[in-house]
Write a protein that holds these residues in place. Structure first.
Motif, PDB file in Angstrom:
ATOM      1  N   GLU A   1       0.848  -1.186   0.000  1.00 53.75           N
ATOM      2  CA  GLU A   1       0.000   0.000   0.000  1.00 53.75           C
ATOM      3  C   GLU A   1       0.892   1.248   0.000  1.00 53.75           C
ATOM      4  O   GLU A   1       1.894   1.288   0.688  1.00 53.75           O
ATOM      5  CB  GLU A   1      -0.923   0.030   1.216  1.00 53.75           C
ATOM      6  N   THR A   2       0.480   2.232  -0.763  1.00 58.50           N
ATOM      7  CA  THR A   2       1.204   3.502  -0.789  1.00 58.50           C
ATOM      8  C   THR A   2       0.261   4.618  -0.382  1.00 58.50           C
ATOM      9  O   THR A   2      -0.967   4.491  -0.494  1.00 58.50           O
ATOM     10  CB  THR A   2       1.752   3.808  -2.195  1.00 58.50           C
ATOM     11  N   LEU A   3       0.827   5.709   0.055  1.00 56.54           N
ATOM     12  CA  LEU A   3       0.008   6.855   0.426  1.00 56.54           C
ATOM     13  C   LEU A   3      -0.771   7.363  -0.782  1.00 56.54           C
ATOM     14  O   LEU A   3      -1.951   7.698  -0.670  1.00 56.54           O
ATOM     15  CB  LEU A   3       0.874   7.966   1.026  1.00 56.54           C
ATOM     16  N   ASP A   4      -0.135   7.392  -1.949  1.00 55.57           N
ATOM     17  CA  ASP A   4      -0.836   7.845  -3.155  1.00 55.57           C
ATOM     18  C   ASP A   4      -2.065   6.982  -3.454  1.00 55.57           C
ATOM     19  O   ASP A   4      -3.127   7.505  -3.807  1.00 55.57           O
ATOM     20  CB  ASP A   4       0.100   7.850  -4.364  1.00 55.57           C
ATOM     21  N   VAL A   5      -1.927   5.674  -3.315  1.00 51.78           N
ATOM     22  CA  VAL A   5      -3.055   4.769  -3.570  1.00 51.78           C
ATOM     23  C   VAL A   5      -4.150   4.987  -2.522  1.00 51.78           C
ATOM     24  O   VAL A   5      -5.341   5.020  -2.852  1.00 51.78           O
ATOM     25  CB  VAL A   5      -2.585   3.302  -3.607  1.00 51.78           C
ATOM     26  N   LEU A   6      -3.770   5.162  -1.254  1.00 51.70           N
ATOM     27  CA  LEU A   6      -4.764   5.400  -0.203  1.00 51.70           C
ATOM     28  C   LEU A   6      -5.497   6.721  -0.430  1.00 51.70           C
ATOM     29  O   LEU A   6      -6.716   6.808  -0.244  1.00 51.70           O
ATOM     30  CB  LEU A   6      -4.103   5.384   1.175  1.00 51.70           C
ATOM     31  N   LEU A   7      -4.763   7.749  -0.840  1.00 52.88           N
ATOM     32  CA  LEU A   7      -5.395   9.040  -1.115  1.00 52.88           C
ATOM     33  C   LEU A   7      -6.327   8.962  -2.319  1.00 52.88           C
ATOM     34  O   LEU A   7      -7.389   9.586  -2.328  1.00 52.88           O
ATOM     35  CB  LEU A   7      -4.330  10.118  -1.326  1.00 52.88           C
TER      36      LEU A   7
END
Length: 173
Positions: A96-102
């Motif tokens: 998981e990446t922050l970009d994907v979560l955002l």
């Protein structure tokens, strides 16, 4: 041809404006972070900035399913079912990446905004059975939206504290 959704007015516009304000605080708080920073614990709690984004998106999504179809709809599809799954909603998992979560949070918000324009705010559903809900209680769609606003605001505040502990940046002060 796609029919444009109606622009919310009145109470609906006010609810969405308040929700969007707090969503914006949360998104602003995580601006410029690396994935490593977003996964870092900065207090004695288990909370991380990426984990909060993930959690708030999941909460909004589940409560909006409740607004449409009641407790049964809320329990379906991705709802945490045990203590391990509950804890995972607060953590960035491998891959998981922050970009994907955002991006997921953006998509959830867009879906919510569309629903608010069309749902009956007075529709009521019984709450799921849980120790933190009064037995037999029911919430209107309006109350669900107020809960989502409160939950988002609370977690945006948590994120502000975590970010300040991480690198001194502040969102709200």
């Amino acid at each position: 041809m796609v029919t444009p959704r109606p622009e919310p007015t009145g109470e609906r516009a006010d609810l969405l404006a308040s929700l969007d304000k707090h969503r914006g605080f949360l998104r602003y708080t995580v601006r410029g972070l690396t994935d490593d920073q977003a996964q870092q614990r900065t207090t004695v709690s288990e909370l991380t900035l990426g984990g909060l984004v993930k959690h708030v998106a999941g909460v909004e999504e589940r409560w909006m399913r409740f607004a449409i179809g009641g407790a049964e709809a809320m329990r379906s599809e991705g709802a945490p079912t045990d203590a391990g799954a509950w804890a995972e909603q607060f953590r960035m998992l491998p891959g998981e990446t922050l970009d994907v979560l955002l991006e997921r949070y953006r998509a959830v918000a867009e879906h919510t905004d569309g629903l608010v324009a069309t749902l009956d705010l007075d529709a009521v559903h019984p709450l799921p059975s849980a120790p933190w809900f009064e037995p037999g209680a029911a919430w209107s769609v309006r109350r669900v939206l107020l809960h989502i606003v409160a939950e988002t605001a609370q977690h945006a505040g948590h994120a502000d504290i975590l970010r300040e502990a991480l690198d001194g940046q502040r969102t709200m002060g």
